[in-house]
Write an enzyme that holds these catalytic residues in place. Structure first.
Site, PDB file in Angstrom:
ATOM      1  N   LYS A   1      12.612  41.583  -8.977  1.00  0.00           N
ATOM      2  CA  LYS A   1      13.681  41.731  -9.979  1.00  0.00           C
ATOM      3  C   LYS A   1      14.601  40.532  -9.873  1.00  0.00           C
ATOM      4  O   LYS A   1      14.951  40.104  -8.780  1.00  0.00           O
ATOM      5  CB  LYS A   1      14.400  43.052  -9.727  1.00  0.00           C
ATOM      6  CG  LYS A   1      15.903  43.078  -9.918  1.00  0.00           C
ATOM      7  CD  LYS A   1      16.411  44.517  -9.897  1.00  0.00           C
ATOM      8  CE  LYS A   1      17.832  44.593  -9.379  1.00  0.00           C
ATOM      9  NZ  LYS A   1      18.310  45.993  -9.297  1.00  0.00           N
TER      10      LYS A   1
ATOM     11  N   GLU B   1      17.160  45.808 -17.058  1.00  0.00           N
ATOM     12  CA  GLU B   1      18.071  46.773 -16.436  1.00  0.00           C
ATOM     13  C   GLU B   1      19.511  46.509 -16.859  1.00  0.00           C
ATOM     14  O   GLU B   1      19.993  45.379 -16.764  1.00  0.00           O
ATOM     15  CB  GLU B   1      17.918  46.666 -14.906  1.00  0.00           C
ATOM     16  CG  GLU B   1      18.746  47.651 -14.108  1.00  0.00           C
ATOM     17  CD  GLU B   1      18.485  47.548 -12.602  1.00  0.00           C
ATOM     18  OE1 GLU B   1      17.469  46.927 -12.201  1.00  0.00           O
ATOM     19  OE2 GLU B   1      19.303  48.078 -11.828  1.00  0.00           O
TER      20      GLU B   1
ATOM     21  N   SER C   1      14.995  42.430  -4.946  1.00  0.00           N
ATOM     22  CA  SER C   1      16.004  42.054  -5.924  1.00  0.00           C
ATOM     23  C   SER C   1      16.532  40.676  -5.534  1.00  0.00           C
ATOM     24  O   SER C   1      17.054  40.505  -4.432  1.00  0.00           O
ATOM     25  CB  SER C   1      17.123  43.099  -5.892  1.00  0.00           C
ATOM     26  OG  SER C   1      18.217  42.677  -6.669  1.00  0.00           O
TER      27      SER C   1
ATOM     28  N   ASP D   1      21.205  51.736 -14.970  1.00  0.00           N
ATOM     29  CA  ASP D   1      21.704  51.763 -13.592  1.00  0.00           C
ATOM     30  C   ASP D   1      23.159  52.256 -13.670  1.00  0.00           C
ATOM     31  O   ASP D   1      23.419  53.463 -13.645  1.00  0.00           O
ATOM     32  CB  ASP D   1      21.561  50.364 -12.966  1.00  0.00           C
ATOM     33  CG  ASP D   1      22.139  50.254 -11.551  1.00  0.00           C
ATOM     34  OD1 ASP D   1      22.691  51.242 -11.044  1.00  0.00           O
ATOM     35  OD2 ASP D   1      22.064  49.168 -10.931  1.00  0.00           O
TER      36      ASP D   1
ATOM     37  N   ASP E   1      17.843  42.235 -14.293  1.00  0.00           N
ATOM     38  CA  ASP E   1      18.996  43.132 -14.172  1.00  0.00           C
ATOM     39  C   ASP E   1      20.251  42.354 -14.547  1.00  0.00           C
ATOM     40  O   ASP E   1      20.590  41.363 -13.900  1.00  0.00           O
ATOM     41  CB  ASP E   1      19.089  43.646 -12.727  1.00  0.00           C
ATOM     42  CG  ASP E   1      20.224  44.645 -12.521  1.00  0.00           C
ATOM     43  OD1 ASP E   1      20.925  44.979 -13.509  1.00  0.00           O
ATOM     44  OD2 ASP E   1      20.419  45.091 -11.374  1.00  0.00           O
TER      45      ASP E   1
ATOM     46  N   LYS F   1      20.247  55.549  -7.813  1.00  0.00           N
ATOM     47  CA  LYS F   1      20.862  55.097  -6.561  1.00  0.00           C
ATOM     48  C   LYS F   1      21.593  56.268  -5.944  1.00  0.00           C
ATOM     49  O   LYS F   1      22.397  56.925  -6.615  1.00  0.00           O
ATOM     50  CB  LYS F   1      21.866  53.973  -6.823  1.00  0.00           C
ATOM     51  CG  LYS F   1      21.216  52.646  -7.093  1.00  0.00           C
ATOM     52  CD  LYS F   1      22.233  51.540  -7.199  1.00  0.00           C
ATOM     53  CE  LYS F   1      21.526  50.261  -7.610  1.00  0.00           C
ATOM     54  NZ  LYS F   1      22.466  49.198  -7.982  1.00  0.00           N
TER      55      LYS F   1
ATOM     56  N   GLY G   1      19.001  49.921  -4.794  1.00  0.00           N
ATOM     57  CA  GLY G   1      19.706  49.752  -3.520  1.00  0.00           C
ATOM     58  C   GLY G   1      21.061  49.103  -3.712  1.00  0.00           C
ATOM     59  O   GLY G   1      21.373  48.578  -4.788  1.00  0.00           O
TER      60      GLY G   1
ATOM     61  N   LYS H   1      18.263  38.822 -11.012  1.00  0.00           N
ATOM     62  CA  LYS H   1      19.585  39.003 -11.618  1.00  0.00           C
ATOM     63  C   LYS H   1      19.736  37.977 -12.723  1.00  0.00           C
ATOM     64  O   LYS H   1      19.363  36.805 -12.542  1.00  0.00           O
ATOM     65  CB  LYS H   1      20.676  38.773 -10.553  1.00  0.00           C
ATOM     66  CG  LYS H   1      20.727  39.859  -9.503  1.00  0.00           C
ATOM     67  CD  LYS H   1      21.320  41.133 -10.063  1.00  0.00           C
ATOM     68  CE  LYS H   1      21.271  42.243  -9.025  1.00  0.00           C
ATOM     69  NZ  LYS H   1      21.766  43.523  -9.560  1.00  0.00           N
TER      70      LYS H   1
END
Ligand code: OSB
Ligand code: MG
Length: 371
Positions: free
Chosen positions: A163, A215, A137, A240, A190, A264, A292, A165
């Site tokens: 992934k 996400e 991530s 999420d 995400d 998670k 995570g 952000k």
């Protein structure tokens, strides 16, 4: 019958090797709370409360977790017979919300019971894999070049999925640049809930970039709007923050709010709830992966064990310790080799706490006893 005789809480602070920025904050240090349960027969289990310091991912903070653990979770733990980890989960479910805090106790109960039985945690949870696929991530970087450099490094390290952000002002352009430079890399984005239905244009542009999933594009409780969005996009929407309880997942499945689930341990209130979410998603044909919270090695070991379950068919955010910390809280670091992390075969978490290192980084310590 096993009673918990003492609870230890430690606030442990470690520097991140690389600053991590999301839409809401930038982080260079993380403080997590380690939970140690000791049973009257001497059996010990470790858990990790991986809450961010501020209430921007969920409502919890390190401070709220510390207070809830001390004033509510430890006293409830002392009243409970812990034969199976489920026993503690169910007792702590009296507390509403506060999933991160509860997850630390639930994880410690799983470690304690599986370690005492000489059984690996993964096997106790129902895991079937010997190794799990790891993704990374990546936070928001100061420039697109810096982001491309990060992606190049992680792809060279062998990670199986990247992934990114995203946030308004850092979305289509950086994602398109990464897609162009790494056309074959499995990629997903995400948003941590920062877009609204007014941003449909941006999300439609992202829909054309060959992403594995988008996400949490909308706010956690926007399950109806997420269902409308999923109807309009061909890219799967991944949930999420929207799923803190099994009932949230029931609602999302009924509405069609997404086609992928990030599970998670922290967000669900523990491994017990994470396994139940896995089972429910699997019944509905929804692929899952393990997300995570930049866990230290203990929480990360739990994530690895969970990812061994059969429904975890997408790479998880279980990168090696070195992606986060120069030195981790376990005596051995967690290793990702060619994007694969071995599922430990030793009892319990399969990693041991490095008590000397932990003590050197502990800012606050509390020991409570059953009276
Ligand atoms: O949304 O997945 C998230 C970290 C902090 C807050 C939210 C998220 C994350 C991550 C970290 O993406 C992933 C990891 O631990 O490797
Ligand atoms: Mg997320």
């Amino acid at each position: 019958m096993t009673r918990i005789a003492s609870v230890q809480l430690r606030r442990v602070r470690l520097p991140l090797v690389h600053e991590f920025q999301t839409s809401s904050h930038a982080k260079r240090f993380l403080e997590h709370i380690l939970v140690t349960l000791t049973a009257s027969d001497g059996a010990v289990g470790w858990g990790e409360i991986a809450s961010p310091s501020g209430p921007f991912y969920s409502a919890e903070t390190v401070e709220s977790c510390w207070a809830v653990a001390r004033d509510h979770l430890a006293p409830l733990t002392f009243k409970t017979d812990v034969l199976e980890p489920y026993d503690l989960f169910d007792a702590l479910a009296k507390v509403r919300g506060n999933q991160f805090a509860r997850a630390g106790f639930d994880m410690a109960a799983w470690d304690l019971t599986s370690r005492a039985a000489g059984r690996p945690l993964a096997a106790a949870l129902g895991g079937t894999r010997a190794r799990v696929e790891a993704g990374v991530s990546l936070g928001i970087e100061p420039t697109i070049d810096a982001l491309l450099e990060q992606v190049a490094q992680r792809v060279a390290e062998g990670y199986r999925r990247v992934k990114l952000k995203i946030a308004p002002g850092w979305d289509v352009e950086p994602v398109r640049a990464v897609r162009a430079a790494f056309p074959a890399v499995p990629l997903h984005v995400d948003a941590n809930g920062v877009y609204t239905p007014g941003d449909l244009g941006v999300l439609t542009e992202l829909d054309g970039l060959g992403l594995l999933m988008i996400e949490q594009p909308y706010a956690p409780r926007a399950l109806a709007a997420l269902a409308d969005l999923q109807d309009r996009l061909s890219t799967p929407v991944c949930l999420d923050e929207s799923v803190e309880e099994l009932d949230d997942l029931h609602t999302a499945l009924r509405l069609g709010s997404g086609r992928v689930l990030n599970i998670k341990v922290s967000r669900m209130g523990g491994l017990t709830a994470a396994v139940r979410a896995h089972d429910l998603a699997r019944e509905h044909g929804i692929p899952v992966w393990c997300g995570g919270m930049h866990e230290f090695g203990l929480g990360r070991a739990a994530n690895v064990a969970l990812s061994a379950l059969p429904g975890f068919t997408l790479p998880s955010d279980v990168s090696g310790s070195d992606k986060y910390y120069a030195r981790d809280v376990t005596t051995e670091p967690i290793l990702s080799v060619d994007g694969l992390v071995e599922v430990p075969t030793g009892p319990g978490l399969g990693y041991d706490p490095d008590l000397r290192f932990i003590t050197a980084h502990t800012n606050d310590f509390l020991e409570l006893h059953r009276t």
